[in-house]
Design a protein around this motif. Structure first.
Motif, PDB file in Angstrom:
ATOM      1  N   TRP A   1      49.199  51.016  45.447  1.00 35.87           N
ATOM      2  CA  TRP A   1      50.449  51.163  44.759  1.00 35.87           C
ATOM      3  C   TRP A   1      49.939  52.133  43.239  1.00 35.87           C
ATOM      4  O   TRP A   1      51.099  52.321  42.695  1.00 35.87           O
ATOM      5  CB  TRP A   1      50.741  49.907  43.996  1.00 35.87           C
ATOM      6  N   GLU A   2      49.062  52.342  43.220  1.00 37.82           N
ATOM      7  CA  GLU A   2      48.537  52.873  42.727  1.00 37.82           C
ATOM      8  C   GLU A   2      48.422  54.380  42.620  1.00 37.82           C
ATOM      9  O   GLU A   2      48.941  55.010  41.428  1.00 37.82           O
ATOM     10  CB  GLU A   2      46.828  53.105  41.669  1.00 37.82           C
ATOM     11  N   HIS A   3      48.503  54.723  43.831  1.00 34.36           N
ATOM     12  CA  HIS A   3      48.048  56.156  44.811  1.00 34.36           C
ATOM     13  C   HIS A   3      49.722  56.122  45.093  1.00 34.36           C
ATOM     14  O   HIS A   3      48.836  56.003  46.272  1.00 34.36           O
ATOM     15  CB  HIS A   3      47.009  56.718  44.815  1.00 34.36           C
ATOM     16  N   GLU A   4      50.794  56.669  44.854  1.00 33.52           N
ATOM     17  CA  GLU A   4      51.778  56.539  45.621  1.00 33.52           C
ATOM     18  C   GLU A   4      51.915  57.472  47.209  1.00 33.52           C
ATOM     19  O   GLU A   4      52.796  57.455  47.333  1.00 33.52           O
ATOM     20  CB  GLU A   4      52.833  56.679  44.713  1.00 33.52           C
ATOM     21  N   TRP A   5      51.224  58.285  46.159  1.00 32.64           N
ATOM     22  CA  TRP A   5      51.261  59.783  47.203  1.00 32.64           C
ATOM     23  C   TRP A   5      50.696  59.775  48.907  1.00 32.64           C
ATOM     24  O   TRP A   5      50.690  59.762  49.806  1.00 32.64           O
ATOM     25  CB  TRP A   5      50.616  60.713  46.911  1.00 32.64           C
ATOM     26  N   LEU A   6      50.260  58.666  48.985  1.00 30.80           N
ATOM     27  CA  LEU A   6      49.305  58.273  50.069  1.00 30.80           C
ATOM     28  C   LEU A   6      50.260  57.515  51.180  1.00 30.80           C
ATOM     29  O   LEU A   6      49.891  57.815  52.310  1.00 30.80           O
ATOM     30  CB  LEU A   6      48.839  56.943  49.437  1.00 30.80           C
ATOM     31  N   ILE A   7      51.844  56.959  50.828  1.00 28.29           N
ATOM     32  CA  ILE A   7      52.546  56.753  51.973  1.00 28.29           C
ATOM     33  C   ILE A   7      52.672  58.128  52.398  1.00 28.29           C
ATOM     34  O   ILE A   7      53.223  58.214  53.951  1.00 28.29           O
ATOM     35  CB  ILE A   7      53.773  56.563  51.366  1.00 28.29           C
ATOM     36  N   TYR A   8      52.757  59.078  52.220  1.00 27.90           N
ATOM     37  CA  TYR A   8      53.096  60.722  52.821  1.00 27.90           C
ATOM     38  C   TYR A   8      52.298  61.513  53.955  1.00 27.90           C
ATOM     39  O   TYR A   8      51.925  61.579  54.384  1.00 27.90           O
ATOM     40  CB  TYR A   8      53.090  61.897  52.259  1.00 27.90           C
ATOM     41  N   LEU A   9      50.749  59.730  53.698  1.00 26.24           N
ATOM     42  CA  LEU A   9      49.670  60.502  54.535  1.00 26.24           C
ATOM     43  C   LEU A   9      49.984  59.580  56.058  1.00 26.24           C
ATOM     44  O   LEU A   9      49.737  58.998  57.628  1.00 26.24           O
ATOM     45  CB  LEU A   9      48.407  60.060  54.429  1.00 26.24           C
ATOM     46  N   LEU A  10      51.362  58.747  56.199  1.00 24.67           N
ATOM     47  CA  LEU A  10      51.628  57.397  57.400  1.00 24.67           C
ATOM     48  C   LEU A  10      51.625  57.933  58.573  1.00 24.67           C
ATOM     49  O   LEU A  10      51.342  57.579  59.211  1.00 24.67           O
ATOM     50  CB  LEU A  10      52.891  56.870  56.912  1.00 24.67           C
ATOM     51  N   ILE A  68      54.990  59.312  68.388  1.00 28.34           N
ATOM     52  CA  ILE A  68      55.438  58.493  68.752  1.00 28.34           C
ATOM     53  C   ILE A  68      55.766  57.576  67.163  1.00 28.34           C
ATOM     54  O   ILE A  68      56.064  57.387  66.849  1.00 28.34           O
ATOM     55  CB  ILE A  68      55.467  57.162  69.921  1.00 28.34           C
ATOM     56  N   PRO A  69      54.173  57.992  67.158  1.00 26.97           N
ATOM     57  CA  PRO A  69      53.863  57.042  65.320  1.00 26.97           C
ATOM     58  C   PRO A  69      54.120  58.035  64.261  1.00 26.97           C
ATOM     59  O   PRO A  69      55.289  57.764  62.922  1.00 26.97           O
ATOM     60  CB  PRO A  69      52.488  57.485  65.070  1.00 26.97           C
ATOM     61  N   VAL A  70      54.337  59.461  64.510  1.00 27.63           N
ATOM     62  CA  VAL A  70      55.155  60.088  63.296  1.00 27.63           C
ATOM     63  C   VAL A  70      56.258  60.096  63.831  1.00 27.63           C
ATOM     64  O   VAL A  70      57.578  60.014  62.398  1.00 27.63           O
ATOM     65  CB  VAL A  70      54.524  61.988  64.034  1.00 27.63           C
ATOM     66  N   VAL A  71      57.274  60.398  64.381  1.00 30.01           N
ATOM     67  CA  VAL A  71      58.210  60.154  64.513  1.00 30.01           C
ATOM     68  C   VAL A  71      58.704  58.201  63.852  1.00 30.01           C
ATOM     69  O   VAL A  71      59.923  58.164  63.002  1.00 30.01           O
ATOM     70  CB  VAL A  71      59.151  60.166  65.479  1.00 30.01           C
ATOM     71  N   GLY A  72      58.260  57.026  64.281  1.00 24.85           N
ATOM     72  CA  GLY A  72      58.573  56.143  63.426  1.00 24.85           C
ATOM     73  C   GLY A  72      58.188  56.345  62.347  1.00 24.85           C
ATOM     74  O   GLY A  72      58.907  55.487  60.530  1.00 24.85           O
ATOM     75  N   ALA A  73      57.199  56.721  61.648  1.00 21.49           N
ATOM     76  CA  ALA A  73      56.647  57.222  60.628  1.00 21.49           C
ATOM     77  C   ALA A  73      57.380  57.147  59.066  1.00 21.49           C
ATOM     78  O   ALA A  73      57.940  57.568  58.070  1.00 21.49           O
ATOM     79  CB  ALA A  73      54.839  57.959  60.324  1.00 21.49           C
ATOM     80  N   ALA A  74      58.068  59.154  60.095  1.00 20.48           N
ATOM     81  CA  ALA A  74      59.075  59.896  59.893  1.00 20.48           C
ATOM     82  C   ALA A  74      60.149  59.285  59.073  1.00 20.48           C
ATOM     83  O   ALA A  74      61.406  59.072  58.262  1.00 20.48           O
ATOM     84  CB  ALA A  74      59.304  61.234  60.550  1.00 20.48           C
TER      85      ALA A  74
END
Length: 449
Positions: free
Chosen positions: A51-60, A270-276
């Motif tokens: 929540w504090e560092h929303e940029w972290l979601i781009y590393l999913l 597969i996880p890359v597609v899922g994350a995207a």
């Protein structure tokens, strides 16, 4: 005289049995409860950090690659998760690696840290099951006792993570086979679940408290009726939709997993597609409320389980978006449980139904909370008890009606493919062999079609 002596010996053997299992479940509860407490602590820290560092979601996508690689090269058979625990209970021999506990703990926290839509129950059950298996080997238990200790481990994980020790006990017994409960592990599972809950809370872990701000007043000329017939009708109808939502989640999860494994040759992608997909859908929706656990929202005002108990606390299709994103997350290699997302799906769907029909929102959010879970896990009794533990016993009739109806309307589906079918639901498929798994039943049905 002789009969009295014989009965006294029976009670003595029962006492020995009780003492034996109380002693055996103490280490299971202490170890499992401690690891669950650590897991919940880390999960809360990871959620607030995201929540504090929303940029972290781009590393999913990167997180997904690391999780899949870890299980592929170091996980052995631990990737099977809850199904591995069930298989070992039903048919011992394959073993549960002790590494399952740290692996699933770490990877679930990583999934949540970077924005995957997942839960926590699966992690807790795997922790409890793997620790029970490890301790059972140390104790050198026979096969029958080993099975009971594994069930107790599942109860310890569930009771500790949700703070519902009685529901955790019944869940561990009920989830093993559809339509059948064996009580041989009742007392050991209860010991483990209660003690795990005590251990977990002793570390300062607190669980979310929900409140149904609705108290029924029955306006009826019939003195023998202590409930509202009109409200009961709406609860039954809602139970149908909750069961269909359970079915939809289970089937969509299986279909996504089958599709990606069939058409994506390089499994690491597969996880890359899922994350995207998860991130892309979230951006299109213009909200991040469907990422992570979903108990609370980052700003306190968005869509969440807690807010679903208030009028206007969810959008009309909030339940669908959480269903979709969770199915994608867990079917493409990320780790975590399905149950908390099922709570989210049920509570928001209940909110929507209540808003459309003019029924009390808190009550319908609560029955959706437990009923979608009941349909997806085929555990209506445990979920009814969970409703009492979480929301109080005032509305137990509505809890039971919703969970029982959802259980039937979810069909022969479920989130645990190793769950056995002992009694067919309403004889909807007479070709299903008794004792077959949900996975084998699904394959048999596909072959006939």
């Amino acid at each position: 005289m002789i009969n009295n002596i014989r009965h006294s010996f029976d009670q003595y053997r029962i006492l020995k049995y009780v003492v034996k299992w109380f002693i055996l479940t103490i280490p299971v509860a202490v170890v499992s409860g401690s690891l669950v407490a650590l897991f919940l602590f880390l999960l809360e820290k990871a959620t607030h950090l995201r929540w504090e560092h929303e940029w972290l979601i781009y590393l999913l996508p990167v997180a997904g690659i690391l999780i899949v690689a870890l299980y592929r090269f170091k996980g052995k058979n631990a990737e099977a998760g809850n199904n591995l625990v069930m298989d070992e209970i039903h048919k011992p021999g394959g073993g549960i690696p002790v590494r399952m506990a740290p692996f699933v703990l770490i990877t679930t926290v990583v999934t949540h840290l970077f924005g995957g839509s997942a839960g926590r129950e699966g992690t807790a059950i795997q922790i409890g099951g793997s620790m029970a298996h490890w301790l059972g080997k140390i104790f050198k238990l026979n096969q029958a006792d080993f099975r009971i200790l594994l069930i107790s481990g599942m109860a310890a994980g569930f009771g500790g993570v949700f703070g519902t020790p009685v529901a955790g006990t019944i869940f561990a017994l009920e989830v093993m086979a559809i339509g059948r409960i064996k009580y041989d592990a009742l007392l050991p599972a209860f010991f483990a679940s209660v003690m795990s809950h005590i251990v977990c809370t002793a570390y300062g872990i607190t669980h979310t408290h929900y409140q149904i701000d609705f108290h029924e007043t029955v306006a009826s000329g019939s003195s023998f009726l202590h409930f509202d017939l009109s409200l009961l009708f709406w609860v039954m109808l809602a139970g149908v939709f909750f069961g269909l939502a359970s079915f939809g989640f289970s089937e969509l999860s299986h279909q996504i997993k089958h599709f990606v494994n069939k058409y994506i040759q390089r499994k690491i992608l597969i996880p890359v597609v899922g994350a995207a997909l998860v991130l892309g859908i979230s951006f299109l929706l213009g909200t991040r409320d469907y990422l992570g656990l979903g108990v609370y929202s980052a700003d306190g005002e968005g869509v969440s389980i807690v807010n679903s108990f208030k009028a206007g606390g969810a959008d009309t299709f909030s339940w669908f978006w959480k269903l979709l994103l969770t199915a994608i997350t867990l079917s493409t290699g990320f780790k975590g449980g399905e149950v908390t997302p099922l709570f989210f799906i049920g509570a928001t769907l209940g909110n929507t139904i209540a808003m459309i029909t003019g029924n009390p929102v808190p009550l319908f959010a609560a029955i959706g909370f437990i009923a979608v879970f009941a349909g997806a896990t085929n555990t209506p009794l445990a979920c009814t008890i969970m409703g009492v533990e979480l929301f109080g016993g005032e509305h137990i009739l509505y809890f039971a009606v919703a969970t029982f109806v959802a259980y039937y309307f979810s069909g022969h589906s479920g989130i645990y493919s190793s769950q056995r079918i002992d009694v067919s639901k309403g004889d909807i498929d007479s070709s299903i062999e008794r004792g077959s798994t949900l996975k084998s039943a699904r394959k048999s049905k596909e072959n006939r079609q």
